[in-house]
Design an enzyme around this catalytic site. Structure first.
Site, PDB file in Angstrom:
ATOM      1  N   HIS B 256       1.005  -1.077  -0.119  1.00 42.02           N
ATOM      2  CA  HIS B 256       0.042  -0.088  -0.058  1.00 42.02           C
ATOM      3  C   HIS B 256       0.844   1.354   0.014  1.00 42.02           C
ATOM      4  CE1 HIS B 256      -3.932   2.172   0.888  1.00 42.02           C
ATOM      5  NE2 HIS B 256      -2.845   2.940   1.689  1.00 42.02           N
ATOM      6  N   GLU B 257       1.885   1.179   0.908  1.00 38.76           N
ATOM      7  CA  GLU B 257       2.805   2.347   1.090  1.00 38.76           C
ATOM      8  C   GLU B 257       3.472   2.655  -0.017  1.00 38.76           C
ATOM      9  OE1 GLU B 257       1.711   4.738   3.344  1.00 38.76           O
ATOM     10  OE2 GLU B 257       0.615   3.413   4.340  1.00 38.76           O
ATOM     11  N   HIS B 260       2.001   4.575  -2.847  1.00 36.82           N
ATOM     12  CA  HIS B 260       1.851   5.979  -2.587  1.00 36.82           C
ATOM     13  C   HIS B 260       3.201   6.485  -2.988  1.00 36.82           C
ATOM     14  CE1 HIS B 260      -1.986   6.754  -0.669  1.00 36.82           C
ATOM     15  NE2 HIS B 260      -1.852   5.757   0.214  1.00 36.82           N
ATOM     16  N   GLU B 286      -4.716   7.641  -3.364  1.00 38.55           N
ATOM     17  CA  GLU B 286      -5.108   6.337  -2.912  1.00 38.55           C
ATOM     18  C   GLU B 286      -5.352   5.435  -3.812  1.00 38.55           C
ATOM     19  OE1 GLU B 286      -5.154   6.219   0.398  1.00 38.55           O
ATOM     20  OE2 GLU B 286      -6.177   4.401   1.039  1.00 38.55           O
TER      21      GLU B 286
END
Lengths: 491, 491
Positions: B256-257, B260, B286
């Site tokens: 997830h990170e 980003h 997101e």
């Protein structure tokens, strides 16, 4: 809000921003991804610009003028003294000159590193000439009629002059050279050999940091290429390094940086984020790092305890008793490099830099003649010849980054450490008993009470004089070195 | 220098300072000594003050005015659009109000944490009321006549309105609730059990980061309590966390990170340290984190590869084949907590926050009635009752720090990810073959080319529309979820 309150609120923000700038440097040396350099350069320039603008802010001048005749307590007066000094010094240097110095010294670091790698003095001299010309111009702007060198020295050691240092160092140099010559004649103790696990070095490093009173809730220990201490107040971090063949480098780098860091940590919390909330000068700072490293850390009593710690960590490492270990820790060996020099020879390196850079600033020595002057002086003081420029005038980064007037604070710090050590021994008579148990809290308590807590409250020499009850002198350092090395070398 | 050049030089310094502020936050969550908090608070306030002053600097207004009718290329126009927007928004909020909001939300975090620990809603409601009043006041200042909520939403997702989101989410909610009900009726796949070495989790985490294209020369992976990504351009760092019983938490937090972070890393380097050099909105941000985490990272093809990696790292961990592993990764389970929710249920949590906070801002819901409204809505959407406030309205930090208008960007990001996934599958037909070999470079290349490199060049919806060839809609996300969970649960 009074003018004083307004000025202090503004200053407090400036100090907070200065802490941020310092933390960026720490990050760069410890954590920054290696590709981030160009962006980091712009970040550092941006915060430096903000800081400079605040330091010369005309409103600061107005507040200071309004407070010219105000009746304030001693602490407030000391704060104003620092703010007035910073405002005046920063305002005197034209912005264009400051920018030019920043740009040229930034470029010079790369040129110096390449010159050193290629043993090529000629490729470095043009930019060194330019740096000296720029720093002389800056000194002209700062000076109020005194020698140019003193105007630069004042940035690192406020209130001390080149003549004062020359007198002190002039007494030190022949005595050190004589002692060194005697030591060279005597049989040398064994050098440490073998390999020492680097994780175990770091673990013992952390133990040492805590033994010397470093507060881990307000600091941390990381690895970096060059050990340093960073920050003031509640966040003072240190770095150290490991070399599998040289654990002493790790341990004594750690203790040295712990000296700088505990000084910052132990300043009166009432001064947090104010001009009084940081070490008062480079010389006093170095006195703390060196007294921890040498007078305490390399003492017979403390090395006795360290010997046991190293046996626990590394097993049998070829040195069988405390006495031999003590001699080995303090072994004097020929070498070209200042940063690797032992306690006895270190100041001879610094004194040489001081004389050379003072002559450069005065215009008595040209850059074209610098290498020859360096090599002549080195041969005279050390008894053998410089073999290559990387072991000679290209060894230190200082001049390439424009640091003229900084070198002597190293030896001044050693002189101060000598004074403080004498006074501390008198005040803490059972210090050796404590140190032989690995307990440095008595030493740290005395230094905190007599030096560290004051931060910037007193002028540098005044801090030392108050702690010792006498004006600083090179005599205690010399007496200490003579006795220590006479003992170890049976002179 | 033209007005444009002068404005951009000033803006570039501001962006560099903003990067520094972000790195301070990173340091606070990863490296800062635990006793440094009070000093760090002042440091953060000082740099925030500098940034605010620069953003409302009247000279920026003058430069913008001078450029009102200038003929500039599309990139320069986009830069000006961002600068104009930031200058206008920051200038509209009175300094006293901004300071008050900062102070109250800072205080509220502690009150919220204590209320959550004590399951005591009543102790939190007074300050939450105050925060809402202050944010409404701010929204009044920002709004140009539209709904107050939209004025706040615009900070996180420029150009999107509450009504647009309500229409999208209105179509999503019943379909998700229906799919969820069907899944709950079906037999559940096995949950992962056992203990998983944390160092091995971190090692596999780093492998995953690189598989998804995260550039370690411009980033680094550390541990933190809450995973996050930090920075833009050449220095974009991520954090993750480990739990010996839940390696999926570590791996999918990392992925997830990385979503980003690669977005930030892959922005056109020509935009470095300019307003275009950062992700364009929270929703688009997101979309990148979620498409990496879910549509790619939790796909059958990729989990097949991950299964082998986990067997290599941890040996036999009780799940014997890829198919069962895939189902286990995507297991749907009842739960109260948004941040722990699976892909199917997550948006139901967010949609609830959106409706509640919109009603709070509109004045249609009072803080006194918030807990009852939360619990009613939760029971309706999830089919069971909230058992305690820490599992209900006290679970998220967002409202205590004044984040109103932020929640919906989570679901908007999922909607965008659904659109992008559909387009990417059409453009990269052999994506599953690649993913089953642990190769996400095809996915990353498509996202870089079609979304990430643009940074702030286009408006958020326009970025998605350009990448997908159609206006964003919730339909692709819904279709994807229906198919995926129908397959796994044999619906």
């Amino acid at each position: 809000m009074t003018a004083y309150d307004a000025l202090m609120a503004f200053t407090r923000e400036t100090e907070a921003l200065a802490q941020i700038a310092g933390r960026l440097d720490w990050d760069q040396e410890t954590m920054m991804p290696r590709g981030a350099g160009p962006q980091r350069g712009e970040e550092c320039a941006a915060i430096a610009g903000v800081l400079h603008a605040r330091r010369i802010d005309p409103q600061v001048g107005e507040w200071l003028a309004a407070l010219e005749d105000a009746e304030l307590d001693a602490t407030a007066q000391a704060q104003l003294r620092h703010i007035r000094r910073s405002h005046a010094r920063n305002s005197k240097v034209p912005a264009a000159l400051a920018t030019r110095i920043a740009r040229v010294t930034s470029e010079a670091q790369g040129i110096w590193a390449e010159a050193r790698a290629n043993e090529d003095v000629a490729s470095f001299t043009p930019i060194l000439k330019e740096i000296i010309a720029l720093r002389r111009e800056e000194a002209q702007a700062l000076s109020e009629g005194g020698p140019l060198y003193d105007a630069l020295l004042d940035d690192y050691e406020p209130g001390t002059t080149g003549d004062e240092l020359a007198a002190m160092f002039g007494a030190l140099r022949p005595a050190l050279a004589e002692l060194r010559a005697a030591v060279r004649e005597a049989p040398a103790p064994p050098a440490l050999t073998g390999r020492f696990d680097e994780a175990a070095q770091m673990a013992l490093s952390r133990t040492l940091a805590e033994v010397f009173g470093y507060d881990m809730t307000h600091g941390r220990v990381d690895k970096a290429v060059h050990p340093f201490s960073s920050g003031s107040g509640l966040d003072v971090r240190i770095t150290t390094r490991t070399n599998p063949e040289d654990p002493f480098n790790c341990f004594y780098s750690t203790i040295h940086e712990v000296g700088h860091a505990t000084y910052e940590q132990n300043i009166d919390r009432a001064y947090l984020l104010t001009p009084l909330g940081a070490g008062v000068s480079m010389g006093v700072h170095e006195s703390q790092s060196r007294i921890y490293e040498n007078q305490i850390g390399r003492s017979r009593a403390f090395t006795g305890w360290l010997f046991g710690q190293m046996r626990d960590a590394f097993g049998d490492f070829g040195i069988g008793d405390e006495e031999t270990f003590y001699a080995s820790v303090n072994r004097v060996a020929d070498g070209y490099i200042r940063t690797e020099a032992d306690e006895l020879q270190y100041n001879l390196h610094v004194l040489m830099r001081f004389d050379l850079e003072r002559a450069l600033m005065a215009g008595d020595l040209g850059v074209a003649d610098l290498e020859a002057a360096w090599n002549d002086r080195f041969a005279a003081d050390f008894g053998f010849a410089v073999d290559k420029p990387s072991n000679g005038m290209l060894q230190d980064v200082h001049w390439s980054v424009g640091l003229f007037g900084y070198f002597p604070t190293y030896s001044l710090g050693n002189v101060y450490a000598g004074c403080l050590h004498e006074a501390m021994r008198a005040a803490v008579p059972d210090l050796d008993d404590q140190l032989s148990r690995g307990d440095a809290s008595g030493a740290t308590a005395w230094l905190r009470e007599n030096v560290q807590r004051h931060g910037g409250l007193y002028a540098p020499r005044e801090v030392i004089a108050r702690a010792c009850g006498a004006a600083p002198s090179e005599a205690p350092l010399l007496a200490y070195l003579k006795q220590k090395f006479s003992d170890i070398y049976d002179l």
